[in-house]
Motif scaffolding. Structure first.
Motif, PDB file in Angstrom:
ATOM      1  N   ILE A 145      22.799  50.335  46.019  1.00 55.25           N
ATOM      2  CA  ILE A 145      23.068  49.456  44.877  1.00 55.25           C
ATOM      3  C   ILE A 145      21.788  48.736  44.471  1.00 55.25           C
ATOM      4  CG2 ILE A 145      24.303  47.385  44.127  1.00 55.25           C
ATOM      5  CD1 ILE A 145      26.630  48.272  45.897  1.00 55.25           C
ATOM      6  N   THR A 146      21.039  48.285  45.469  1.00 56.48           N
ATOM      7  CA  THR A 146      19.795  47.565  45.199  1.00 56.48           C
ATOM      8  C   THR A 146      18.741  48.488  44.598  1.00 56.48           C
ATOM      9  OG1 THR A 146      20.232  46.021  47.010  1.00 56.48           O
ATOM     10  CG2 THR A 146      17.948  46.209  46.253  1.00 56.48           C
ATOM     11  N   SER A 147      18.584  49.672  45.181  1.00 51.61           N
ATOM     12  CA  SER A 147      17.573  50.602  44.667  1.00 51.61           C
ATOM     13  C   SER A 147      17.942  51.087  43.264  1.00 51.61           C
ATOM     14  CB  SER A 147      17.397  51.792  45.615  1.00 51.61           C
ATOM     15  OG  SER A 147      18.600  52.537  45.745  1.00 51.61           O
ATOM     16  N   ARG A 148      19.251  51.240  43.015  1.00 49.48           N
ATOM     17  CA  ARG A 148      19.683  51.660  41.681  1.00 49.48           C
ATOM     18  C   ARG A 148      19.359  50.591  40.654  1.00 49.48           C
ATOM     19  NH1 ARG A 148      24.487  53.169  42.801  1.00 49.48           N
ATOM     20  NH2 ARG A 148      25.632  51.265  42.331  1.00 49.48           N
ATOM     21  N   ARG A 149      19.565  49.309  41.003  1.00 49.75           N
ATOM     22  CA  ARG A 149      19.232  48.238  40.069  1.00 49.75           C
ATOM     23  C   ARG A 149      17.734  48.202  39.801  1.00 49.75           C
ATOM     24  NH1 ARG A 149      20.512  41.688  40.065  1.00 49.75           N
ATOM     25  NH2 ARG A 149      19.219  41.279  38.233  1.00 49.75           N
ATOM     26  N   ALA A 150      16.935  48.419  40.838  1.00 49.36           N
ATOM     27  CA  ALA A 150      15.480  48.408  40.653  1.00 49.36           C
ATOM     28  C   ALA A 150      15.061  49.484  39.665  1.00 49.36           C
ATOM     29  CB  ALA A 150      14.782  48.605  41.996  1.00 49.36           C
ATOM     30  N   LEU A 151      15.613  50.699  39.822  1.00 46.71           N
ATOM     31  CA  LEU A 151      15.272  51.789  38.905  1.00 46.71           C
ATOM     32  C   LEU A 151      15.762  51.484  37.494  1.00 46.71           C
ATOM     33  CD1 LEU A 151      15.992  54.961  41.083  1.00 46.71           C
ATOM     34  CD2 LEU A 151      13.770  54.196  40.242  1.00 46.71           C
ATOM     35  N   SER A 152      16.980  50.935  37.382  1.00 46.95           N
ATOM     36  CA  SER A 152      17.529  50.635  36.056  1.00 46.95           C
ATOM     37  C   SER A 152      16.682  49.590  35.338  1.00 46.95           C
ATOM     38  CB  SER A 152      18.975  50.134  36.185  1.00 46.95           C
ATOM     39  OG  SER A 152      19.819  51.155  36.658  1.00 46.95           O
ATOM     40  N   ASP A 153      16.244  48.558  36.070  1.00 45.93           N
ATOM     41  CA  ASP A 153      15.435  47.518  35.440  1.00 45.93           C
ATOM     42  C   ASP A 153      14.041  48.032  35.073  1.00 45.93           C
ATOM     43  OD1 ASP A 153      17.588  45.914  35.781  1.00 45.93           O
ATOM     44  OD2 ASP A 153      16.594  44.383  36.985  1.00 45.93           O
ATOM     45  N   LEU A 154      13.499  48.942  35.868  1.00 45.73           N
ATOM     46  CA  LEU A 154      12.215  49.553  35.527  1.00 45.73           C
ATOM     47  C   LEU A 154      12.333  50.377  34.253  1.00 45.73           C
ATOM     48  CD1 LEU A 154      10.989  50.634  39.072  1.00 45.73           C
ATOM     49  CD2 LEU A 154       9.795  49.038  37.552  1.00 45.73           C
ATOM     50  N   VAL A 155      13.478  51.055  34.098  1.00 45.76           N
ATOM     51  CA  VAL A 155      13.736  51.789  32.859  1.00 45.76           C
ATOM     52  C   VAL A 155      13.839  50.816  31.694  1.00 45.76           C
ATOM     53  CG1 VAL A 155      15.464  53.157  31.615  1.00 45.76           C
ATOM     54  CG2 VAL A 155      14.824  53.786  33.947  1.00 45.76           C
ATOM     55  N   GLN A 156      14.591  49.721  31.899  1.00 48.26           N
ATOM     56  CA  GLN A 156      14.791  48.741  30.840  1.00 48.26           C
ATOM     57  C   GLN A 156      13.470  48.131  30.385  1.00 48.26           C
ATOM     58  OE1 GLN A 156      17.744  48.102  29.433  1.00 48.26           O
ATOM     59  NE2 GLN A 156      16.870  46.634  27.990  1.00 48.26           N
ATOM     60  N   GLU A 157      12.548  47.936  31.309  1.00 49.00           N
ATOM     61  CA  GLU A 157      11.260  47.328  30.967  1.00 49.00           C
ATOM     62  C   GLU A 157      10.245  48.339  30.450  1.00 49.00           C
ATOM     63  OE1 GLU A 157       9.619  44.891  34.027  1.00 49.00           O
ATOM     64  OE2 GLU A 157      11.480  43.771  34.350  1.00 49.00           O
ATOM     65  N   GLY A 158      10.586  49.619  30.492  1.00 46.83           N
ATOM     66  CA  GLY A 158       9.707  50.629  29.915  1.00 46.83           C
ATOM     67  C   GLY A 158       8.708  51.240  30.870  1.00 46.83           C
ATOM     68  N   PHE A 159       8.793  50.919  32.156  1.00 45.77           N
ATOM     69  CA  PHE A 159       7.863  51.505  33.125  1.00 45.77           C
ATOM     70  C   PHE A 159       8.299  52.898  33.566  1.00 45.77           C
ATOM     71  CE2 PHE A 159       6.925  47.008  33.490  1.00 45.77           C
ATOM     72  CZ  PHE A 159       5.552  46.993  33.654  1.00 45.77           C
ATOM     73  N   VAL A 160       9.573  53.180  33.418  1.00 48.40           N
ATOM     74  CA  VAL A 160      10.155  54.423  33.939  1.00 48.40           C
ATOM     75  C   VAL A 160      11.083  55.003  32.886  1.00 48.40           C
ATOM     76  CG1 VAL A 160      11.752  55.353  35.700  1.00 48.40           C
ATOM     77  CG2 VAL A 160       9.969  53.722  36.364  1.00 48.40           C
ATOM     78  N   TYR A 161      11.143  56.334  32.834  1.00 46.24           N
ATOM     79  CA  TYR A 161      12.138  56.993  31.994  1.00 46.24           C
ATOM     80  C   TYR A 161      12.900  58.011  32.831  1.00 46.24           C
ATOM     81  CZ  TYR A 161       8.979  61.057  31.609  1.00 46.24           C
ATOM     82  OH  TYR A 161       8.172  62.151  31.869  1.00 46.24           O
ATOM     83  N   ARG A 162      14.078  58.358  32.353  1.00 42.32           N
ATOM     84  CA  ARG A 162      14.930  59.291  33.083  1.00 42.32           C
ATOM     85  C   ARG A 162      15.140  60.562  32.282  1.00 42.32           C
ATOM     86  NH1 ARG A 162      19.226  54.637  34.852  1.00 42.32           N
ATOM     87  NH2 ARG A 162      18.331  54.125  36.877  1.00 42.32           N
TER      88      ARG A 162
END
Length: 372
Positions: A49-66
């Motif tokens: 749950i924690t790692s998923r939130r980290a990835l989701s927030d990185l996507v939201q901030e534009g550092f990561v895409y899926r």
């Protein structure tokens, strides 16, 4: 990984900061894959749950895409992520009737856009710019723009470029302005429909188009006609303008196909096959054939364009061209999110290749038709 127990930073934020550090240090480069949420949970000794939130927030901030089915990746320009990243994509149009968007060209496109948005934690809305050409007052907006073949003020496009609006046009395009675009390859679509009929032995192929005249067609129908002509030329067949029925109208209607079919059948040497440049006109052509007592496909082959849902259930089932507009929507969203850096002004383009859908309304030319 050893974690400082005195650090009061929430674990998801700790993971985010560590990944940002790796990006900044060059340990992770643009488009490098990131560990899965399961792998991150193990690496940082935390929950999924924690790692998923980290990835989701990185996507939201534009550092990561899926990318669906492939995983998470470092963005093209992560150092500029933050205030300038796209958080919302709008499909913008000007005064289109809402019922127009029930056509599969649009519904499939919307599904493609939404898929990419959902994967990257991006909101998606439809927006009418209206008579005043008002785009959303949103600094984090990406715009997928549908213009019109005529009546759209192109100076607005230039003004939006000067404002550094992030825009991709679909369906219609303006290469001279350098605005990114994604379109369906209508020329290939027209070619595929005509080539299919030629492969069945048909040489006199009628076409039903929408427009004011043969020289006054919009982009999409003009390109479909070019595809028809290209297929004929490859078979050393002359272009015969008598085989082209151009029907006036602003919207695709079944009656246009029926009227066009009757006009072509009234020729001294009528066609043995019909390429109707929309499914609605093709269904109208089928109605026209039945009213004349003609059997489909034994006495006349008919192919459409669009692959509307009803074409699958018509009698006989209609052969047609699927425009693959779900992919068009996906690519438009991907260009906005991944292919352009903030403030960048360059032409990025893509053409989506249609697919031939074979059903029951086309068949090899019969000996009776050959003897006409």
């Amino acid at each position: 990984m050893d974690i400082d127990k005195t650090d009061k930073t929430p674990m998801y934020q700790y993971i985010m900061n560590d990944i940002k550090r790796k990006i900044s240090a060059g340990e992770l480069k643009p488009h490098d894959p990131l560990p899965t949420q399961i792998e991150l949970a193990k690496e940082y000794n935390t929950s999924e749950i924690t790692s998923r939130r980290a990835l989701s927030d990185l996507v939201q901030e534009g550092f990561v895409y899926r990318v669906r089915g492939k995983g998470s990746f470092v963005s093209e320009n992560p150092t500029s992520a933050g205030m300038q990243n796209i958080r919302t994509i709008y499909f913008a149009h000007r005064n289109y009737e809402v019922n127009t968007f029930n056509h599969p060209f649009f519904t499939d496109m919307f599904e493609g856009i939404k898929q990419i948005c959902d994967e990257n934690e991006i909101a998606f809305y439809i927006w009418d710019i209206g008579e005043n050409y008002e785009l959303p007052d949103d600094p984090h907006a990406g715009i997928i723009l549908l213009t019109m073949s005529g009546g759209f003020d192109l100076t607005r496009l230039t003004a939006w470029q000067e404002e550094n609006r992030r825009i991709v046009t679909v369906h219609f395009y303006y290469p001279h302005l350098g605005i990114p675009y994604v379109i369906v390859d209508n020329l290939t679509g027209g070619y595929l429909a005509t080539q299919h009929l030629l492969s069945l032995g048909h040489k006199r192929i009628g076409v039903i188009l929408t427009g004011n005249s043969l020289v006054d067609l919009n982009q999409e129908f003009s390109l479909r006609l070019q595809g028809y002509r290209l297929a004929l030329s490859q078979h050393q067949l002359p272009f015969d303008s008598d085989l082209i029925a151009v029907m006036a109208g602003d919207d695709e209607r079944v009656l246009m196909g029926e009227e066009g079919f009757r006009a072509l059948m009234a020729l001294p040497d009528p066609p043995t096959a019909i390429f109707a440049t929309s499914d609605y006109k093709a269904i109208g052509a089928m109605n026209g054939a039945r009213s004349l007592g003609m059997k489909i496909p034994e006495e006349i082959s008919i192919i459409g364009f669009d692959d509307v849902k009803t074409s699958e259930y018509s009698y006989p089932r209609l052969s047609t061209i699927n425009q693959n507009t779900r992919k068009l929507g996906e690519r438009a969203a991907e260009i906005l999110l991944f292919d352009l850096k903030d403030g960048e002004n360059r032409l990025v383009k893509d053409e989506i290749v249609p697919t031939l859908v074979l059903r029951d309304s086309t068949a090899p030319i019969s000996s009776k038709q050959k003897g006409k």
